[in-house]
Design a protein around this motif. Structure first.
Motif, PDB file in Angstrom:
ATOM      1  N   MET A 150       0.848  -1.186   0.000  1.00  0.00           N
ATOM      2  CA  MET A 150       0.000   0.000   0.000  1.00  0.00           C
ATOM      3  C   MET A 150       0.884   1.236   0.000  1.00  0.00           C
ATOM      4  O   MET A 150       1.829   1.344   0.763  1.00  0.00           O
ATOM      5  CB  MET A 150      -0.868   0.007   1.277  1.00  0.00           C
ATOM      6  CG  MET A 150      -1.847   1.178   1.286  1.00  0.00           C
ATOM      7  SD  MET A 150      -2.596   1.325   2.911  1.00  0.00           S
ATOM      8  CE  MET A 150      -1.126   1.915   3.811  1.00  0.00           C
ATOM      9  N   ILE A 151       0.610   2.194  -0.873  1.00  0.00           N
ATOM     10  CA  ILE A 151       1.451   3.405  -1.000  1.00  0.00           C
ATOM     11  C   ILE A 151       0.820   4.525  -0.178  1.00  0.00           C
ATOM     12  O   ILE A 151      -0.371   4.826  -0.312  1.00  0.00           O
ATOM     13  CB  ILE A 151       1.521   3.823  -2.500  1.00  0.00           C
ATOM     14  CG1 ILE A 151       2.072   2.630  -3.314  1.00  0.00           C
ATOM     15  CG2 ILE A 151       2.414   5.053  -2.685  1.00  0.00           C
ATOM     16  CD1 ILE A 151       1.392   2.475  -4.651  1.00  0.00           C
ATOM     17  N   GLY A 152       1.611   5.177   0.788  1.00  0.00           N
ATOM     18  CA  GLY A 152       1.097   6.337   1.541  1.00  0.00           C
ATOM     19  C   GLY A 152      -0.029   5.925   2.484  1.00  0.00           C
ATOM     20  O   GLY A 152      -0.418   4.767   2.538  1.00  0.00           O
ATOM     21  N   SER A 153      -0.552   6.913   3.199  1.00  0.00           N
ATOM     22  CA  SER A 153      -1.587   6.599   4.198  1.00  0.00           C
ATOM     23  C   SER A 153      -2.955   6.568   3.529  1.00  0.00           C
ATOM     24  O   SER A 153      -3.143   7.113   2.441  1.00  0.00           O
ATOM     25  CB  SER A 153      -1.572   7.696   5.275  1.00  0.00           C
ATOM     26  OG  SER A 153      -1.883   8.921   4.639  1.00  0.00           O
ATOM     27  N   ALA A 154      -3.881   5.935   4.188  1.00  0.00           N
ATOM     28  CA  ALA A 154      -5.243   5.831   3.642  1.00  0.00           C
ATOM     29  C   ALA A 154      -5.864   7.223   3.550  1.00  0.00           C
ATOM     30  O   ALA A 154      -5.524   8.110   4.330  1.00  0.00           O
ATOM     31  CB  ALA A 154      -6.091   4.946   4.553  1.00  0.00           C
ATOM     32  N   PRO A 155      -6.784   7.432   2.600  1.00  0.00           N
ATOM     33  CA  PRO A 155      -7.484   8.713   2.524  1.00  0.00           C
ATOM     34  C   PRO A 155      -8.247   8.958   3.817  1.00  0.00           C
ATOM     35  O   PRO A 155      -8.516   8.028   4.576  1.00  0.00           O
ATOM     36  CB  PRO A 155      -8.452   8.521   1.352  1.00  0.00           C
ATOM     37  CG  PRO A 155      -8.009   7.317   0.647  1.00  0.00           C
ATOM     38  CD  PRO A 155      -7.279   6.456   1.622  1.00  0.00           C
ATOM     39  N   THR A 156      -8.644  10.184   4.041  1.00  0.00           N
ATOM     40  CA  THR A 156      -9.412  10.511   5.241  1.00  0.00           C
ATOM     41  C   THR A 156     -10.841  10.001   5.100  1.00  0.00           C
ATOM     42  O   THR A 156     -11.314   9.788   3.962  1.00  0.00           O
ATOM     43  CB  THR A 156      -9.491  12.043   5.410  1.00  0.00           C
ATOM     44  OG1 THR A 156     -10.225  12.577   4.290  1.00  0.00           O
ATOM     45  CG2 THR A 156      -8.092  12.670   5.463  1.00  0.00           C
ATOM     46  N   PRO A 157     -11.558   9.843   6.224  1.00  0.00           N
ATOM     47  CA  PRO A 157     -12.964   9.418   6.115  1.00  0.00           C
ATOM     48  C   PRO A 157     -13.802  10.306   5.183  1.00  0.00           C
ATOM     49  O   PRO A 157     -14.542   9.778   4.340  1.00  0.00           O
ATOM     50  CB  PRO A 157     -13.430   9.463   7.565  1.00  0.00           C
ATOM     51  CG  PRO A 157     -12.209   9.107   8.354  1.00  0.00           C
ATOM     52  CD  PRO A 157     -11.083   9.786   7.624  1.00  0.00           C
ATOM     53  N   PRO A 158     -13.686  11.637   5.271  1.00  0.00           N
ATOM     54  CA  PRO A 158     -14.468  12.457   4.314  1.00  0.00           C
ATOM     55  C   PRO A 158     -14.088  12.177   2.852  1.00  0.00           C
ATOM     56  O   PRO A 158     -14.957  12.158   1.971  1.00  0.00           O
ATOM     57  CB  PRO A 158     -14.127  13.886   4.724  1.00  0.00           C
ATOM     58  CG  PRO A 158     -13.777  13.788   6.174  1.00  0.00           C
ATOM     59  CD  PRO A 158     -13.043  12.479   6.294  1.00  0.00           C
ATOM     60  N   GLU A 159     -12.815  11.916   2.589  1.00  0.00           N
ATOM     61  CA  GLU A 159     -12.401  11.617   1.201  1.00  0.00           C
ATOM     62  C   GLU A 159     -12.991  10.275   0.756  1.00  0.00           C
ATOM     63  O   GLU A 159     -13.469  10.138  -0.377  1.00  0.00           O
ATOM     64  CB  GLU A 159     -10.871  11.593   1.108  1.00  0.00           C
ATOM     65  CG  GLU A 159     -10.224  12.964   1.225  1.00  0.00           C
ATOM     66  CD  GLU A 159      -8.711  12.886   1.437  1.00  0.00           C
ATOM     67  OE1 GLU A 159      -8.039  13.906   1.167  1.00  0.00           O
ATOM     68  OE2 GLU A 159      -8.206  11.817   1.885  1.00  0.00           O
ATOM     69  N   LEU A 160     -13.006   9.302   1.658  1.00  0.00           N
ATOM     70  CA  LEU A 160     -13.583   7.996   1.319  1.00  0.00           C
ATOM     71  C   LEU A 160     -15.094   8.127   1.138  1.00  0.00           C
ATOM     72  O   LEU A 160     -15.677   7.511   0.246  1.00  0.00           O
ATOM     73  CB  LEU A 160     -13.248   6.978   2.414  1.00  0.00           C
ATOM     74  CG  LEU A 160     -11.776   6.561   2.499  1.00  0.00           C
ATOM     75  CD1 LEU A 160     -11.506   5.802   3.795  1.00  0.00           C
ATOM     76  CD2 LEU A 160     -11.390   5.720   1.292  1.00  0.00           C
ATOM     77  N   LEU A 161     -15.715   8.983   1.956  1.00  0.00           N
ATOM     78  CA  LEU A 161     -17.162   9.178   1.833  1.00  0.00           C
ATOM     79  C   LEU A 161     -17.520   9.799   0.486  1.00  0.00           C
ATOM     80  O   LEU A 161     -18.491   9.392  -0.166  1.00  0.00           O
ATOM     81  CB  LEU A 161     -17.706  10.053   2.966  1.00  0.00           C
ATOM     82  CG  LEU A 161     -19.205  10.303   2.933  1.00  0.00           C
ATOM     83  CD1 LEU A 161     -19.988   8.993   3.044  1.00  0.00           C
ATOM     84  CD2 LEU A 161     -19.631  11.285   4.024  1.00  0.00           C
ATOM     85  N   GLU A 162     -16.718  10.734   0.055  1.00  0.00           N
ATOM     86  CA  GLU A 162     -16.979  11.385  -1.237  1.00  0.00           C
ATOM     87  C   GLU A 162     -16.982  10.347  -2.367  1.00  0.00           C
ATOM     88  O   GLU A 162     -17.869  10.336  -3.225  1.00  0.00           O
ATOM     89  CB  GLU A 162     -15.934  12.485  -1.472  1.00  0.00           C
ATOM     90  CG  GLU A 162     -16.151  13.332  -2.705  1.00  0.00           C
ATOM     91  CD  GLU A 162     -15.404  12.695  -3.910  1.00  0.00           C
ATOM     92  OE1 GLU A 162     -14.328  12.110  -3.681  1.00  0.00           O
ATOM     93  OE2 GLU A 162     -15.937  12.764  -5.034  1.00  0.00           O
ATOM     94  N   ILE A 163     -16.027   9.425  -2.309  1.00  0.00           N
ATOM     95  CA  ILE A 163     -15.969   8.351  -3.315  1.00  0.00           C
ATOM     96  C   ILE A 163     -17.196   7.450  -3.170  1.00  0.00           C
ATOM     97  O   ILE A 163     -17.860   7.112  -4.162  1.00  0.00           O
ATOM     98  CB  ILE A 163     -14.680   7.524  -3.137  1.00  0.00           C
ATOM     99  CG1 ILE A 163     -13.441   8.374  -3.419  1.00  0.00           C
ATOM    100  CG2 ILE A 163     -14.704   6.281  -4.028  1.00  0.00           C
ATOM    101  CD1 ILE A 163     -12.130   7.697  -3.027  1.00  0.00           C
TER     102      ILE A 163
END
Ligand code: LIP
Length: 273
Positions: free
Chosen positions: A1-14
């Protein structure tokens, strides 16, 4: 896995973008006519061509937006992507929760999509395919429907509580669940059986029912709706401190949780086939 996971708001947008497109496809396919493609655990546990097509669409969209992520879905399981990498993102999708309602044209079915990071659900969306109502939540960010922040019921008397529940696809299990309902119903305001766990949890999140419980839920029935319910103030657990899962899910406001839990434990609600 590259870099840290997206933030919860970023995942929610997707999740919101993918779920809206998926719900539009399900809605269109319903209008074009839908039939049973196959049955699963029992002859009443049906899958339609739309369940499969919508899950495929979600898989493709997530692969494009988040190539390295894992996906667990009701129809294709985890087979398409394998497990999540350590600390990675896993998406949990029910393409059409309430498939029997969808088949019969009842407007109570939903696309449910959640993002889990390191085993914790951090973002989720539940979108009613027929009405377009949309519930969202992020861990620590609250629960929302169509821009309004949600708070669960303030009811404190179980005898005044409207309780939602559901029945499984196995006849023996339904018989056990019906016995539990028969014993519980004199002690609550009334029971609602509406047919889609993800939506039941969201209605409980905004007090359109006071509480919900059900035996036999899978991760995809529970992931997004469970986060919405928790973020609206409900306790969402299994029996006797266990995590919510196939044995039993109880979602209730703090004031109703203990009396409901005590009744369900006494009635062996997590028991039976
Ligand atoms: C349904 C659940 C519902 C339960 C049904 C079924 P499906 O999921 O949402 O709560 O009572 O038996 O499991 O099969 O429509 O995805």
């Amino acid at each position: 896995m590259i870099g840290s996971a997206p933030t919860p708001p970023e995942l929610l947008e997707i999740a919101i973008t993918v779920a809206r497109d998926a719900a539009a496809t399900a809605h269109r396919m319903r209008a074009e006519g839908v039939s049973v493609a196959a049955t699963k655990s029992t002859v009443t546990d049906v899958v339609t061509a739309a369940d499969r097509a919508v899950e495929r669409q979600v898989l493709t969209a997530l692969r494009t937006r988040r190539p390295g992520d894992a996906v667990l879905g009701e129809e294709y399981g985890a087979g398409e992507t394998g497990p999540a990498a350590d600390g990675g993102v896993r998406w949990i999708v029910d393409p059409i929760d309430g498939t029997v309602n969808y088949l019969y044209g009842l407007p109570y079915c939903a696309v449910s999509l959640a993002a889990e990071v390191a085993g914790e659900v951090v973002a989720g969306v539940v979108r009613n395919i027929a009405t377009g109502e949309e519930w969202t939540a992020t861990a620590g960010g609250g629960a929302w429907r169509d821009g309004a922040r949600l708070r669960c019921s303030a009811e404190t008397d179980l005898g005044q509580a409207l309780v939602a529940t559901g029945f499984g696809y196995d006849a023996g299990r339904r018989a056990h669940q019906a016995r539990v309902v028969a014993e519980l119903i004199p002690h609550v305001r009334d029971i609602r059986r509406m047919g889609a766990a993800a939506l039941d949890l969201c209605l409980a999140a905004e007090g359109r029912v006071d509480a919900y419980y059900e035996k036999g839920l899978a991760a995809w029935d529970l992931a997004a709706g469970g986060l919405v319910a928790r973020e609206a103030g409900l306790r969402v657990t299994g029996l006797s401190g266990r995590p919510p899962g196939p044995d039993l899910v109880i979602a209730a406001p703090p004031a109703l949780f203990e009396p409901l839990h005590t009744r369900l434990a006494a009635l062996d609600a997590s028991g039976g086939p």
